[in-house]
Design an enzyme around this catalytic site. Structure first.
Site, mmCIF file in Angstrom:
data_model
loop_
_atom_site.group_PDB
_atom_site.id
_atom_site.type_symbol
_atom_site.label_atom_id
_atom_site.label_comp_id
_atom_site.label_asym_id
_atom_site.label_seq_id
_atom_site.Cartn_x
_atom_site.Cartn_y
_atom_site.Cartn_z
ATOM 1 N N LYS A 22 0.992 -1.066 0.031
ATOM 2 C CA LYS A 22 0.014 -0.173 0.070
ATOM 3 C C LYS A 22 1.027 1.190 -0.110
ATOM 4 O O LYS A 22 0.671 2.053 -0.798
ATOM 5 C CB LYS A 22 -1.126 -0.084 1.403
ATOM 6 C CG LYS A 22 -1.904 0.987 1.329
ATOM 7 C CD LYS A 22 -2.897 0.829 2.380
ATOM 8 C CE LYS A 22 -3.927 -0.426 2.291
ATOM 9 N NZ LYS A 22 -4.524 -0.648 3.709
ATOM 10 N N ARG A 92 -3.239 3.399 8.226
ATOM 11 C CA ARG A 92 -3.429 2.102 7.566
ATOM 12 C C ARG A 92 -2.341 1.153 7.453
ATOM 13 O O ARG A 92 -1.432 1.628 7.267
ATOM 14 C CB ARG A 92 -3.790 2.574 6.104
ATOM 15 C CG ARG A 92 -4.603 3.860 5.943
ATOM 16 C CD ARG A 92 -4.596 4.545 4.659
ATOM 17 N NE ARG A 92 -5.467 3.641 3.357
ATOM 18 C CZ ARG A 92 -5.382 3.839 2.326
ATOM 19 N NH1 ARG A 92 -4.803 4.756 1.599
ATOM 20 N NH2 ARG A 92 -6.124 2.873 1.596
ATOM 21 N N GLY A 101 -8.537 -7.647 4.154
ATOM 22 C CA GLY A 101 -9.409 -7.384 5.310
ATOM 23 C C GLY A 101 -8.529 -7.985 6.551
ATOM 24 O O GLY A 101 -9.113 -8.379 7.587
ATOM 25 N N MET A 103 -5.920 -6.404 8.175
ATOM 26 C CA MET A 103 -5.742 -5.347 9.401
ATOM 27 C C MET A 103 -6.452 -4.135 9.016
ATOM 28 O O MET A 103 -6.707 -3.859 8.123
ATOM 29 C CB MET A 103 -4.239 -5.138 9.302
ATOM 30 C CG MET A 103 -3.303 -6.347 9.838
ATOM 31 S SD MET A 103 -1.412 -6.111 9.604
ATOM 32 C CE MET A 103 -1.318 -6.923 8.146
ATOM 33 N N ARG A 336 -3.764 -1.339 -6.295
ATOM 34 C CA ARG A 336 -2.691 -2.440 -6.153
ATOM 35 C C ARG A 336 -3.305 -3.530 -7.321
ATOM 36 O O ARG A 336 -4.321 -3.171 -7.949
ATOM 37 C CB ARG A 336 -3.229 -3.279 -4.956
ATOM 38 C CG ARG A 336 -4.542 -3.493 -4.804
ATOM 39 C CD ARG A 336 -4.807 -4.245 -3.444
ATOM 40 N NE ARG A 336 -6.162 -4.389 -3.014
ATOM 41 C CZ ARG A 336 -6.658 -4.488 -2.012
ATOM 42 N NH1 ARG A 336 -5.916 -4.604 -0.935
ATOM 43 N NH2 ARG A 336 -8.147 -4.563 -1.650
ATOM 44 N N HIS A 452 -16.305 -8.047 1.222
ATOM 45 C CA HIS A 452 -15.471 -9.168 1.752
ATOM 46 C C HIS A 452 -15.802 -10.561 1.069
ATOM 47 O O HIS A 452 -14.815 -11.120 0.767
ATOM 48 C CB HIS A 452 -15.609 -9.144 3.181
ATOM 49 C CG HIS A 452 -14.582 -10.017 3.950
ATOM 50 N ND1 HIS A 452 -15.078 -11.238 4.276
ATOM 51 C CD2 HIS A 452 -13.428 -10.054 4.237
ATOM 52 C CE1 HIS A 452 -14.107 -11.893 4.757
ATOM 53 N NE2 HIS A 452 -13.063 -11.186 4.998
ATOM 54 N N SER A 768 12.101 -43.440 -14.151
ATOM 55 C CA SER A 768 10.809 -42.642 -13.778
ATOM 56 C C SER A 768 11.083 -42.451 -12.341
ATOM 57 O O SER A 768 10.783 -43.636 -11.338
ATOM 58 C CB SER A 768 9.609 -43.187 -14.066
ATOM 59 O OG SER A 768 8.476 -42.410 -13.791
ATOM 60 N N CYS A 836 6.979 -39.271 -11.865
ATOM 61 C CA CYS A 836 5.477 -39.633 -11.883
ATOM 62 C C CYS A 836 4.826 -39.857 -10.622
ATOM 63 O O CYS A 836 3.662 -40.045 -10.415
ATOM 64 C CB CYS A 836 5.425 -41.199 -12.788
ATOM 65 S SG CYS A 836 6.300 -42.480 -11.640
ATOM 66 N N TYR A 856 10.864 -35.052 -18.710
ATOM 67 C CA TYR A 856 9.238 -34.816 -18.314
ATOM 68 C C TYR A 856 8.850 -35.017 -17.030
ATOM 69 O O TYR A 856 9.513 -35.657 -16.358
ATOM 70 C CB TYR A 856 8.608 -35.999 -19.389
ATOM 71 C CG TYR A 856 8.240 -37.147 -18.954
ATOM 72 C CD1 TYR A 856 7.647 -37.621 -17.926
ATOM 73 C CD2 TYR A 856 9.388 -38.016 -19.514
ATOM 74 C CE1 TYR A 856 7.643 -38.965 -17.456
ATOM 75 C CE2 TYR A 856 9.546 -39.499 -19.052
ATOM 76 C CZ TYR A 856 8.656 -39.980 -17.955
ATOM 77 O OH TYR A 856 8.448 -41.346 -17.814
HETATM 78 P P1 ADP Z 1 -8.113 -1.915 3.561
HETATM 79 O O1 ADP Z 1 -6.764 -2.480 3.364
HETATM 80 O O2 ADP Z 1 -8.791 -2.736 4.385
HETATM 81 O O3 ADP Z 1 -8.745 -1.711 2.197
HETATM 82 P P2 ADP Z 1 -7.577 0.794 3.708
HETATM 83 O O4 ADP Z 1 -6.393 1.336 4.556
HETATM 84 O O5 ADP Z 1 -7.459 0.649 2.333
HETATM 85 O O6 ADP Z 1 -7.943 -0.561 4.098
HETATM 86 O O7 ADP Z 1 -8.837 1.643 4.508
HETATM 87 C C1 ADP Z 1 -9.972 1.351 4.640
HETATM 88 C C2 ADP Z 1 -11.049 2.377 3.830
HETATM 89 O O8 ADP Z 1 -10.693 3.700 4.325
HETATM 90 C C3 ADP Z 1 -10.930 2.350 2.560
HETATM 91 O O9 ADP Z 1 -12.199 2.498 1.760
HETATM 92 C C4 ADP Z 1 -9.866 3.520 2.059
HETATM 93 O O10 ADP Z 1 -10.460 4.106 0.809
HETATM 94 C C5 ADP Z 1 -10.546 4.605 3.203
HETATM 95 N N1 ADP Z 1 -9.387 5.331 3.704
HETATM 96 C C6 ADP Z 1 -7.940 5.196 3.925
HETATM 97 N N2 ADP Z 1 -7.487 6.223 4.226
HETATM 98 C C7 ADP Z 1 -8.182 7.355 3.920
HETATM 99 C C8 ADP Z 1 -8.153 8.669 3.831
HETATM 100 N N3 ADP Z 1 -6.843 9.142 4.148
HETATM 101 N N4 ADP Z 1 -9.100 9.352 3.554
HETATM 102 C C9 ADP Z 1 -10.271 8.801 3.165
HETATM 103 N N5 ADP Z 1 -10.511 7.481 3.139
HETATM 104 C C10 ADP Z 1 -9.335 6.770 3.455
HETATM 105 MG MG MG Z 2 -8.016 -0.542 0.962
#
Ligand code: ADP
Ligand code: MG
Ligand code: MG
Length: 888
Positions: A22, A92, A101, A103, A336, A452, A768, A836, A856
């Site tokens: 990220k 984040r 999902g 962390m 990503r 999710h 083999s 094999c 092979y």
């Molecule tokens: P995940 O890895 O679980 O997607 P994120 O870090 O991307 O977690 O954040 C969760 C949510 O919060 C996402 O929808 C992201 O776009 C939003 N978000 C994260 N940072 C900001 C920010 N600085 N301003 C507005 N929204 C944010």
């Molecule tokens: Mg995200």
């Protein structure tokens, strides 16, 4: 001095290991000038330093973070905790590999009783300010202070009900203030402390929590599942907030640059107006498809589609993008490489080549061979007239039948018992992962295509239907209803994740076919790969399937499976029970034409490609009834029916079973040891092969039998068995007047065979490597006992990195393979070599086989496409000297 903290403009996309995926991508997007809210990243090394100092943030890290914070404050012209003009940030997590999902993110950090007033004034929108504050308390309390969200939701529900509202937008600024008071007392009750008001304290508590979350239960499970090393650590991103909840000119969403389910080249995503962060993926409100943004905010849509295109071109990969619109202004919050189904991975790779974005080799490396399994699954028969129970969003393709369960723990328990279950939930959360793993498919009544459940299911290649709103789930009563129909716990349903359709009961399925794109990709793979792919097949149908999937021959045909046939087993038993040579020959003469017929079918299916046939391998007792059962029957007959012929027959059988009984049949009288003691059995098999060859030669068909002697440990065994085969060949050629070519070789599956491969090669045309038995004999494990008793614990405690029966143990078993190849080729440079065991269909083992110079690999027919791709990847990877696997 070690540098632990990087401002976004100091990093770039290549620094994933240091900044996490990220963080690196936020830096990269900043670098190429996209509208990314400014911030900084605390590195994964800081996370390791945190754990090294006994879960404390080292002073140096703290100092650098504070320094970066002041730089951020300067840049934004706002200060954290400033009552008039407060800076708010998100905290984040982000590790090297994206862990969906795993962390949790904290938004709106920096809010307190003072800054909320400032925000209200500044935005001239008190409702927004108080809503943000209460969101912050709830999120922070849950993620950092570990208080269950349930208490907050419960309380909010009460307030709403009390006021007679049905949804949040009806809440006023004053209402939110009231909620905040309640929230704070919930915090006090659970932590016996006030909700932290100092923004810097909030910040460092949050950073701590992110580092801690690297080792929470669900992160550990996810890492184990995906083989992500524990030492990588997570980075922390601190980023200034932008607000999608500032009114109807604001919103937030996620989008993929191509359809992650089918691969189609269209923008695919969802958004919510007047919402923040997680609202889209949380599945609480069902979002709108991205296409409608075009009408609602045409300029933003235009800018967004251009940004998507630019990101895809820049990364040369399909992107998964998070965005927020604050008062009509677009911000990009994350990009990503998008997770995708196998079907999509293939289509995207092939189309990107056509579009000139990537070359063929890159396309081949883009598809994970393990994912291909998904495409080789069965699907609902097209001829079947479907009666639909309900229809939801087609979130992840594939069909599945299973009993409905409503709870992840129950799914796990039943799944482990071998039951096929479908997990039915209003929505799923990361805490349901173990249940999702154990289920055949997922069905949710809320949430969209990026919820999710959808993301996780696509990642695992499981069928999934989301947002099926007609489904009314009653978790307490363990049932769901659709109109009048009630479906109870453990009733069977079938779902089709490609169409979103749900049906009652079990439904006929058919075998898969390979799509045109898939065929094309595999054709490219065949051009690249420098190692052959064969299949293990024991009958004409499997041989046909293998041929259709592109196998270049049969690497292992196990003749005992032909013996096991229900009609044949009595004859096989007659052969075993025979008291003398003549009786045994009588039974063998009956078996010969049957085996011959099988061989003809297999040779025909393979159309001139080589077929390696292994002569009888298992100990004879495997063809006889179970000893204990027989004993019970004999005892019963002795009491109820003494003197009967049935009793006499059974007693005779029991006597033979006792004679053949072995303490350790795996190491007992089996393989070529049978042929040595009962040469007439191998002689019959050799003749059956040669008669089949002669017959097809007569029809003008080419056949290439390779006769394989199992379980050789000493060259003299092979010498004798080879002579037996050659003699049979001479006789049949004389008798039929037909000429046919054949070779004789051996399986290398006993360490002594590998150790003396130079001697054994004198008598062998091919080796083999039977890596199933070679793994058993090298480790000294009997597989059934090991897998049933201790192997799982060994893997969990990291005594072994993997199950050596699934992933070749390159250090040990692999060394014997290397030695076998080297010694064997030293004696006979033309010696043909292959593998094999089941490892022949596993990507890292295939890579090993390529490096070791085998000719092979051979695997089950359904794994042949996977093996063709993995073989191409091994070839490409090693010409580029790049040792790591790309995870798509
Ligand atoms: P995940 O890895 O679980 O997607 P994120 O870090 O991307 O977690 O954040 C969760 C949510 O919060 C996402 O929808 C992201 O776009 C939003 N978000 C994260 N940072 C900001 C920010 N600085 N301003 C507005 N929204 C944010
Ligand atoms: Mg995200
Ligand atoms: Mg074996």
């Amino acid at each position: 001095m070690e540098k632990y903290v990087y401002l976004f403009h100091e990093g770039n996309g290549d620094k994933k290991e240091l900044l996490g995926g990220k963080g690196a991508n936020l830096a990269e997007m900043t670098r190429i000038g996209l509208p990314v809210p400014y911030g900084f990243t605390i590195s994964t090394q800081a996370c390791n330093a945190y754990y090294d100092s006994g879960k404390k943030i080292p002073a140096l890290v703290e100092a650098q973070a504070l320094e970066a914070l002041s730089r951020l404050e300067e840049k934004m012209g706002k200060r954290l905790g400033d009552a008039q003009n407060p800076l708010l940030v998100s905290v984040r997590s982000g590790s090297v590999f994206s862990m969906p999902g795993m962390m949790d993110t904290v938004l709106n950090l920096g809010m307190n009783d003072e800054t909320v007033v400032g925000m209200a004034k500044l935005t001239n929108n008190p409702r927004f300010a108080y809503d943000s504050y209460r969101r912050f308390i709830q999120m922070f309390s849950n993620v950092v202070l570990d208080i269950d969200t349930y208490y907050f939701e419960q309380f909010l529900e009460e307030v709403r009900e009390h006021k007679g509202y049905s949804s949040d937008p009806e809440m006023s600024a004053e209402d939110w203030q009231e909620v905040i008071v309640g929230y704070k007392s919930i915090v006090k009750k659970h932590t016996r402390k006030e909700f932290p008001q100092d923004p810097k304290e909030q910040l460092f508590l949050a950073i701590n929590a992110v580092f801690d979350s690297w080792n929470n239960q669900r992160a550990i499970v996810y890492r184990r599942l995906n083989k992500i090393p524990d030492h990588l650590g997570t980075a922390v991103n601190i980023q200034s907030m932008v607000f999608g909840n500032m009114g109807n000119d604001s919103g937030t969403g996620v989008a993929f640059t191509r359809n992650p389910s089918t691969g189609e080249h269209v923008l695919y995503g969802e958004y919510l107006i007047n919402a923040q962060g997680e609202d889209v993926v949380a599945g609480i409100r069902t979002p709108q498809p991205i296409a409608t943004l075009k009408d609602e905010m045409p300029e933003v849509y235009q800018q967004f589609t251009e940004t998507c295109k630019r990101l895809e071109q820049h990364y040369q990969e399909m992107q998964d993008i998070e965005f927020t619109v604050e008062r009509g202004k677009l911000f990009i919050l994350q990009t990503r490489n998008g997770k995708r189904t196998a079907q999509a991975a293939i289509r995207i790779a092939v189309e990107m080549v056509a579009e000139g974005i990537i070359d063929k080799k890159t396309a081949l490396l883009r598809v994970d061979p393990d994912q291909l399994n998904q495409l080789l699954h069965r699907r609902i028969d097209d001829k079947y007239q479907r009666t639909l129970l309900a229809k939801g969003l087609p979130a992840s393709p594939g069909a599945a039948t299973g009993q409905v369960v409503f709870d992840a723990d129950e799914a796990e328990q039943l799944g482990n018992e071998g039951k096929k279950v479908i997990l039915v939930r209003p929505e799923t959360t990361p805490d349901d992962i173990h249940g999702i793993v154990a289920s055949q498919a997922i069905l949710t009544s809320r949430g969209g295509m990026t919820s999710h459940a959808a993301v996780v299911a696509r990642g695992m290649g499981k069928a999934c239907i989301c947002g099926c709103e007609p489904l009314k789930i009653d978790l307490k009563a363990k049932q769901f209803t659709v109109g009048e129909t009630v479906v109870k716990y453990r009733e069977t349903i079938t779902i089709d994740g490609s169409t979103g359709e749900i049906m009652l009961g079990e439904i006929p399925m058919i075998d898969p076919e390979l799509s045109d794109e898939f065929q094309l990709l595999l054709a490219w793979a065949d051009q690249e790969r420098k190692i052959g792919v064969r299949a293990n097949a024991d009958n004409p149908e499997d041989a046909q399937k293998a041929f259709d999937f592109g196998a270049g021959g049969i690497g292992l045909c196990r003749t005992e499976h032909m013996f096991m046939d229900l009609k044949r087993i009595p004859i096989v038993q007659k052969m075993i029970l025979a008291e003398n040579y003549a009786e045994r020959m009588e039974a063998l003469d009956e078996l010969l034409p049957m085996q011959q017929g099988d061989f003809e079918g297999i040779f025909e299916a393979m159309q001139g490609h080589p077929v390696t046939i292994r002569l009888l391998d298992p100990p004879l007792h495997e063809f006889l009834p179970d000893k204990e059962e027989l004993l019970v029957e004999v005892t019963k007959l002795q009491i109820l029916n003494p003197g009967s012929t049935e009793l006499k027959e059974k007693e005779l059988l029991l006597k033979k079973v006792r004679q053949l009984d072995e303490f350790n049949p795996m190491l007992g009288h089996r393989g070529c040891r049978l042929g040595m003691i009962f040469p007439e059995i191998y002689d019959m098999q050799a003749k059956a092969i040669f008669y089949a060859a002669a017959k097809l030669a007569d029809k003008g068909m080419e056949v290439k039998p390779e006769i394989m002697i199992p379980l050789v440990g000493h060259v003299n065994e092979l010498k004798e068995m080879r002579q037996l085969v050659v003699d049979a060949g001479v006789r049949i050629q004389e008798e039929t007047g037909k000429q046919f070519d054949y070779t004789v070789g051996t399986m290398i599956e006993i360490p002594r065979a590998a150790l003396t491969a130079d001697q054994i090669a004198e008598e062998a045309d091919f080796f083999s490597f039977g890596t199933n038995d070679l793994t058993q004999t090298t480790f000294g494990y009997s597989r059934d006992d090991a897998e049933g008793k201790f192997l799982q614990a060994y893997i969990e405690h990291k005594v072994l990195p993997d199950n050596p029966f699934a992933v070749l143990d390159q250090d040990g078993v692999g060394k014997l393979v290397e030695m076998g190849v080297k010694l064997g080729r030293g004696t006979k440079p033309t010696l043909k070599t292959g593998i094999c065991g089941e490892h022949g269909g596993e990507k890292s083992s295939i890579d090993f086989c390529y490096r070791t110079g085998l000719d092979y690999v051979s695997c089950s027919p359904y794994r042949v496409p996977l093996a063709r791709l993995a073989a191409a990847q091994a070839t490409i990877r090693h010409e580029n000297k790049e040792e790591v696997y790309t995870t798509a």
